[in-house]
Design an enzyme around this catalytic site. Structure first.
Site, PDB file in Angstrom:
ATOM      1  N   LYS A   9       0.839  -1.204   0.000  1.00 38.85           N
ATOM      2  CA  LYS A   9       0.000   0.000   0.000  1.00 38.85           C
ATOM      3  C   LYS A   9       0.868   1.245   0.000  1.00 38.85           C
ATOM      4  O   LYS A   9       2.011   1.241   0.460  1.00 38.85           O
ATOM      5  CB  LYS A   9      -0.949   0.035   1.197  1.00 38.85           C
ATOM      6  N   ASP A 140      -2.559  -2.002   9.898  1.00 39.84           N
ATOM      7  CA  ASP A 140      -2.564  -1.988   8.427  1.00 39.84           C
ATOM      8  C   ASP A 140      -2.970  -3.327   7.818  1.00 39.84           C
ATOM      9  O   ASP A 140      -3.073  -3.437   6.595  1.00 39.84           O
ATOM     10  CB  ASP A 140      -1.165  -1.632   7.901  1.00 39.84           C
TER      11      ASP A 140
END
Ligand code: C5P
Length: 308
Positions: A9, A140
């Protein structure tokens, strides 16, 4: 044997609120999944073998293969959730995501291990449950399951998928060595205290997603997204690693339309206008000496899954 592919990401917006009593910061975190990714393979092990890890790829030596690895912790957490006291599985990580780079590579491997072990062990765990287990592993990890583009609130684990109107082309400049995420958050707090604004959640306003950034994503408008890129941890990462300013400059001079530190760094992310430009910027960054290596990629892509 089950192989799961999982994206890295970049945070196109990372709004950081004040320090909470539990040691976390409230975020307005716009996650964006890119095609640069890892593969995690789960293979059945003989009973009593336990959870074992191996890793391949240019940076394999930097990946911890002990119980601190989120892939191993994910396998154990999933097993415990189903009442399996002593799980056996061999996990292999084919590592392409920069290690400790601010691209959630460790979190990605945790998410991939959840999917891989769930399939290998035939558990058919509901996706909602996998998301809860992922949030236990780290802030995350849930996004690596979801993929695409999503707004993360709370400590980043409360996700709302966002509409995206096209493909964006990125370059990632990989630095030598990593940065510790807690250390970068601490430096952000320290800089806020030094500036006199305060650093706690009673002093710092709760961040919100930028409407201009959300519109740029929905429109698939790279120029508008480039203008809206924002990372509240960037100043802290630059404070700990001043040379990153040279990396950001090198990518911009090479033709990137937007540049920012990825998450807590030290990887730098560059938005480009198309795939050809991304390839040229990556080539220029590799030649510049301002980073260890550079990768051109694109997104958004899907979250962790078994390739068709
Ligand atoms: O959730 P995770 O284990 O990935 O977080 C690692 C560290 O990063 C936390 O211990 C905390 O220091 C910092 N962090 C934070 N606020 C967040 C997410 C992470 O301060 N929202």
């Amino acid at each position: 044997m089950i192989t799961v592919r999982v994206p890295a990401k970049v945070n196109v917006q990372l709004g950081v609120g004040g320090l909470r009593a539990d040691g976390y910061h409230d975020l307005a975190n716009v996650f964006f999944a890119v095609a640069l990714g890892d593969e995690v393979t789960a293979t059945a092990a003989t009973p009593g073998e336990g959870v074992t890890l191996s890793c391949s790829g240019p940076d394999a030596a930097a990946v911890p293969l002990d119980d601190s690895n989120l892939a191993a912790r994910a396998a154990r957490l999933l097993a415990a959730h189903h009442g399996l006291a002593a799980p056996d599985v061999r996990l292999h990580i084919a590592k392409a995501i920069p290690v400790a780079g601010g691209m959630a590579g460790g979190s990605a491997d945790g998410a991939a291990a959840l999917i891989a072990c769930d399939a290998l062990w035939g558990l058919r765990t509901p996706f909602e449950t996998l998301l809860e287990l992922a949030a236990e592993l780290g802030s995350d990890v849930p996004f690596a399951l979801v993929g695409g583009v999503a707004l993360g609130r709370g400590r980043g684990e409360i996700l709302e998928p966002l509409p995206v109107g096209g493909t964006f082309h990125w370059v990632f400049a990989v630095a030598d060595g990593g940065l510790s995420t807690p250390a970068v958050f601490r430096e952000c707090d320290r800089l806020r205290d030094e500036a006199g604004t305060g650093s706690t959640d009673t002093e710092v306003p709760t961040p919100d997603a930028d409407p201009a950034l959300l519109a740029a994503l929905a429109d698939g408008d790279a120029v508008a997204l480039a203008a809206a890129l924002a990372n509240d941890l960037q100043q802290a990462a630059l404070s700990l690693r001043p040379a990153l300013a040279d990396t950001l400059r090198a990518g911009t001079e090479a033709g990137a339309i937007g540049a920012l530190v990825s998450g807590s760094g030290p990887t730098c992310a560059f938005l480009t206008k198309d795939a050809d430009s991304a390839a040229a910027v990556a080539e220029a960054l590799r030649a510049s000496g301002a980073c260890r290596t550079a990768h051109a990629t694109y997104g958004p892509v899907a979250g962790a899954g078994i390739p068709a």
